[in-house]
Write an enzyme that holds these catalytic residues in place. Structure first.
Site, PDB file in Angstrom:
ATOM      1  N   ARG A 189       8.906   3.294   1.847  1.00  0.00           N
ATOM      2  CA  ARG A 189       9.758   3.864   2.899  1.00  0.00           C
ATOM      3  C   ARG A 189       9.575   3.155   4.250  1.00  0.00           C
ATOM      4  O   ARG A 189      10.340   3.358   5.169  1.00  0.00           O
ATOM      5  CB  ARG A 189       9.490   5.375   3.023  1.00  0.00           C
ATOM      6  CG  ARG A 189      10.106   6.168   1.881  1.00  0.00           C
ATOM      7  CD  ARG A 189       9.593   7.587   1.791  1.00  0.00           C
ATOM      8  NE  ARG A 189       8.308   7.645   1.104  1.00  0.00           N
ATOM      9  CZ  ARG A 189       7.668   8.785   0.824  1.00  0.00           C
ATOM     10  NH1 ARG A 189       8.191   9.936   1.178  1.00  0.00           N
ATOM     11  NH2 ARG A 189       6.498   8.764   0.201  1.00  0.00           N
ATOM     12  N   TYR A 212      -4.681 -23.331  38.692  1.00  0.00           N
ATOM     13  CA  TYR A 212      -5.243 -23.239  37.340  1.00  0.00           C
ATOM     14  C   TYR A 212      -6.715 -23.626  37.380  1.00  0.00           C
ATOM     15  O   TYR A 212      -7.071 -24.733  37.796  1.00  0.00           O
ATOM     16  CB  TYR A 212      -4.491 -24.148  36.349  1.00  0.00           C
ATOM     17  CG  TYR A 212      -5.217 -24.194  35.023  1.00  0.00           C
ATOM     18  CD1 TYR A 212      -5.369 -23.024  34.271  1.00  0.00           C
ATOM     19  CD2 TYR A 212      -5.811 -25.355  34.544  1.00  0.00           C
ATOM     20  CE1 TYR A 212      -6.085 -23.020  33.081  1.00  0.00           C
ATOM     21  CE2 TYR A 212      -6.516 -25.365  33.349  1.00  0.00           C
ATOM     22  CZ  TYR A 212      -6.650 -24.195  32.630  1.00  0.00           C
ATOM     23  OH  TYR A 212      -7.372 -24.189  31.461  1.00  0.00           O
TER      24      TYR A 212
HETATM   25  C1  UD1 Z   1       2.322  13.732  -0.811  1.00  0.00           C
HETATM   26  C2  UD1 Z   1       2.331  15.042  -1.638  1.00  0.00           C
HETATM   27  C3  UD1 Z   1       3.144  16.084  -0.872  1.00  0.00           C
HETATM   28  C4  UD1 Z   1       2.554  16.294   0.514  1.00  0.00           C
HETATM   29  C5  UD1 Z   1       2.457  14.982   1.277  1.00  0.00           C
HETATM   30  C6  UD1 Z   1       1.651  15.184   2.538  1.00  0.00           C
HETATM   31  C7  UD1 Z   1       2.206  14.318  -3.970  1.00  0.00           C
HETATM   32  C8  UD1 Z   1       2.955  14.197  -5.255  1.00  0.00           C
HETATM   33  N1  UD1 Z   1       2.904  14.768  -2.929  1.00  0.00           N
HETATM   34  O1  UD1 Z   1       3.663  13.277  -0.758  1.00  0.00           O
HETATM   35  O2  UD1 Z   1       3.127  17.314  -1.594  1.00  0.00           O
HETATM   36  O3  UD1 Z   1       3.335  17.232   1.223  1.00  0.00           O
HETATM   37  O4  UD1 Z   1       1.775  13.979   0.493  1.00  0.00           O
HETATM   38  O5  UD1 Z   1       1.731  14.090   3.364  1.00  0.00           O
HETATM   39  O6  UD1 Z   1       1.042  14.039  -3.933  1.00  0.00           O
HETATM   40  N2  UD1 Z   1      -0.722   6.672  -3.484  1.00  0.00           N
HETATM   41  C9  UD1 Z   1      -1.529   6.001  -4.384  1.00  0.00           C
HETATM   42  N3  UD1 Z   1      -1.049   5.733  -5.629  1.00  0.00           N
HETATM   43  C10 UD1 Z   1       0.176   6.119  -6.048  1.00  0.00           C
HETATM   44  C11 UD1 Z   1       0.999   6.815  -5.130  1.00  0.00           C
HETATM   45  C12 UD1 Z   1       0.522   7.091  -3.862  1.00  0.00           C
HETATM   46  O7  UD1 Z   1      -2.659   5.641  -4.062  1.00  0.00           O
HETATM   47  O8  UD1 Z   1       0.529   5.841  -7.220  1.00  0.00           O
HETATM   48  C13 UD1 Z   1      -1.248   6.965  -2.132  1.00  0.00           C
HETATM   49  C14 UD1 Z   1      -0.376   6.401  -1.020  1.00  0.00           C
HETATM   50  O9  UD1 Z   1      -0.815   5.113  -0.626  1.00  0.00           O
HETATM   51  C15 UD1 Z   1      -0.569   7.431   0.104  1.00  0.00           C
HETATM   52  C16 UD1 Z   1      -0.928   8.724  -0.629  1.00  0.00           C
HETATM   53  O10 UD1 Z   1      -1.239   8.363  -1.962  1.00  0.00           O
HETATM   54  O11 UD1 Z   1      -1.659   7.077   0.947  1.00  0.00           O
HETATM   55  C17 UD1 Z   1       0.233   9.702  -0.661  1.00  0.00           C
HETATM   56  O12 UD1 Z   1       1.374   9.121  -1.243  1.00  0.00           O
HETATM   57  P1  UD1 Z   1       2.815   9.319  -0.632  1.00  0.00           P
HETATM   58  O13 UD1 Z   1       3.783   8.537  -1.455  1.00  0.00           O
HETATM   59  O14 UD1 Z   1       2.803   9.073   0.810  1.00  0.00           O
HETATM   60  O15 UD1 Z   1       3.047  10.884  -0.905  1.00  0.00           O
HETATM   61  P2  UD1 Z   1       4.113  11.816  -0.221  1.00  0.00           P
HETATM   62  O16 UD1 Z   1       5.455  11.544  -0.784  1.00  0.00           O
HETATM   63  O17 UD1 Z   1       3.963  11.780   1.242  1.00  0.00           O
HETATM   64 CA    CA Z   2       2.754  10.525   2.619  1.00  0.00          CA
END
Ligand code: UD1
Ligand code: CA
Length: 494
Positions: free
Chosen positions: A18, A367
């Site tokens: 995103r 300078y």
């Molecule tokens: C997540 C939560 C959501 C919450 C929000 C809070 C889930 C499914 N959803 O959503 O309920 O409200 O955070 O901010 O958990 N990451 C990995 N591996 C992956 C996917 C993600 O390490 O396969 C890490 C990302 O780098 C990030 C964190 O997990 O630091 C969260 O992932 P992100 O995609 O931002 O989750 P949200 O959609 O924000």
């Molecule tokens: Ca997030």
């Protein structure tokens, strides 16, 4: 104490799609500190051993963490980003404590107090899961906390029903799990049919389905803001920066236009100081007491002594300025400059890798590079140290009480000894002995009355030219008249 029964896992493997920049959002700085370090420093301060799940741009992240001296971490590599549930399931081998604290890496405004409160609350309860929740007036993008009687679940934004969309209670992405619950349930999470990811948040529903206790702790929304987009990055930086500015206001610092200032971590400002509009104070900067940093100055990793005045549009980088010293406007101290007390550096002066002693001044268009300048030295307007011969850099030494006349060219290596003078317009290539005057320019010769002769000569030449051109013009006009007359005559004949 928490280090005894808690291990943290920080999720940092995601692609940050995103952001649309092809760079992991966790590498971006917020007030001078990369986002991933916010979570990791907090956990280090609490003494909690930490596992970091890395994947996308893993090497860059690991290097950055190492450089920051975070040494309580180990890494697990997530090959494909199959969701937060998958990211946790691959860390099983690190679950060596009774409680597993899980944090999203993109939640930089969390505080040690909140985590301590959460750990205490969890330890004093028999909850299988404790997580932080918050009310947000704009909950779009977050998982919502859905309660139905005693039953609790988290529904991800994209899976919400029309009705659930109005729920403003959100999941923060910060959880504490009992290790045995996690071990029994993590591999039971099913893949989401829409996003084709394993949602860690499904565990809340699974615990509730099993009549296990799930505890939620409400916290202020600003502290758990997640960063998924560049707009959210801007918003959290705005909050972090405002917190710094508000703190310095309580310490006696006046900001001319507080909403218009950039301030990093690791900046200090003394009481009684004034920070003008558009000033950037980057990390490592210490401004003394009763200083003025006027509009649009950029100060980076530098120390400024008490009562000093940095006039507008000046840039100060990795330098040290003494007390009651003036710099600018439009001056640039470009790395490794040390200015003493009561020094006066004026407009359009650039200084690099130089030391300037107390009470010395270089007020205009100068300078100074690779130079050591003593006390009570005056550097005349337009002076240049020629420190570079195309291959090597050389030193210029100007001892105490020297007066360098205007528009001097000091060809380094060169030494100008105590109390010496150099005449305006000189090109100094040799050492100047102390108490001497060096004149290194062509001697002036005055030719008496010569100007008058010159004027007379030029006047005569101009008059001749005018005569010539006026007679030519007469000829031309006569010709034209003739043609005109012929034309009129011809027309009369028609
Ligand atoms: C997540 C939560 C959501 C919450 C929000 C809070 C889930 C499914 N959803 O959503 O309920 O409200 O955070 O901010 O958990 N990451 C990995 N591996 C992956 C996917 C993600 O390490 O396969 C890490 C990302 O780098 C990030 C964190 O997990 O630091 C969260 O992932 P992100 O995609 O931002 O989750 P949200 O959609 O924000
Ligand atoms: Ca997030």
């Amino acid at each position: 104490m928490y280090s005894i029964n808690t291990r943290a896992i920080v999720l940092a493997a995601g692609k940050s799609s995103r952001f649309k920049t092809n760079k992991s959002k966790l590498l971006y700085s917020i007030c001078g500190q990369p986002m991933i370090l916010y979570a990791l420093k907090l956990l280090k301060n609490l003494g909690i051993p930490t596992t970091v799940v890395v994947g996308y741009q893993a090497e860059e992240l690991k290097e950055l963490i190492q450089k920051a001296g975070i040494d309580n971490v180990n890494y697990v590599y997530q090959e494909s980003q199959l969701g937060t549930g998958n990211a946790i399931s691959i860390t099983k081998n690190s679950w060596d404590q009774e409680n597993i604290l899980i944090m999203n890496g993109d939640c930089p405004l969390l505080t040690e107090e909140i985590i301590t409160q959460m750990l205490d609350g969890h330890n004093n309860s028999n909850a299988s899961i404790t997580f932080l929740s918050s009310h947000s007036l704009n909950p779009d993008g977050y998982g919502r906390v859905i309660r139905d009687g005693k039953h609790i679940s988290i529904v991800e934004d994209r899976n919400l029903t029309e009705e659930q969309r109005f729920v403003t209670l959100i999941n923060s992405g910060i959880y504490l799990f009992r290790k045995d619950f996690l071990e029994e349930n993590i591999d039971k999470i099913e893949i989401d049919s829409v996003k084709k990811e394993y949602y860690l948040t499904d565990l809340v529903k699974m615990a509730s389905d099993q009549d296990l206790k799930v505890k939620t702790i409400p916290v202020p929304y600003d502290n758990i803001r997640g960063v998924n987009t560049l707009e959210e990055l801007w918003a959290v930086e705005q909050i972090q920066r405002s917190n710094f500015i508000k703190y310095w206001m309580t310490q006696g610092v006046r900001f001319e236009l507080a909403q218009n200032i950039h301030m990093d971590f690791d900046v200090e400002i003394g009481a009684g100081s004034f920070i003008g509009t558009g000033v950037h104070l980057f990390k490592g900067t210490k401004v003394g007491k009763n200083c003025t940093i006027n509009a649009f100055c950029i100060i980076e990793d530098s120390i400024i002594g008490d009562d000093s005045y940095i006039h507008s549009h000046s840039v100060v980088q990795a330098s040290k300025i003494g007390c009651n010293t003036h710099v600018g406007p439009y001056a640039r101290l470009r790395k490794d400059v040390i200015l003493g007390d009561n020094v006066n550096i004026g407009n359009f002066v650039e200084i690099k890798n130089s030391t300037i002693g107390d009470n010395s001044s270089a007020k205009h268009l100068t300078y100074l590079g690779d130079s050591i300048i003593g006390k009570n030295v005056n550097i005349g307007a337009g002076t240049i140290t020629c420190n570079y011969d195309g291959v090597n850099k050389h030193k210029t030494e100007i001892k105490d009480n020297v007066f360098i006349g205007s528009n001097n060219t000091l060809v380094a290596p060169v030494v100008i000894n105590e109390n010496a003078y150099t005449a305006a317009g000189s090109t100094i290539t040799k050492e100047v002995p102390k108490d001497s005057l060096a004149i290194a320019r062509t001697r002036q010769e005055n030719k008496i009355d010569y100007a008058k002769k010159l004027k007379a000569k030029s006047k005569k030449e101009t008059d001749n030219k005018d005569d010539l051109s006026s007679s030519k013009n007469k000829e031309k006009n006569a010709k034209l008249n003739f043609v005109g007359a012929t034309k009129t005559k011809n027309m009369q004949n028609l």
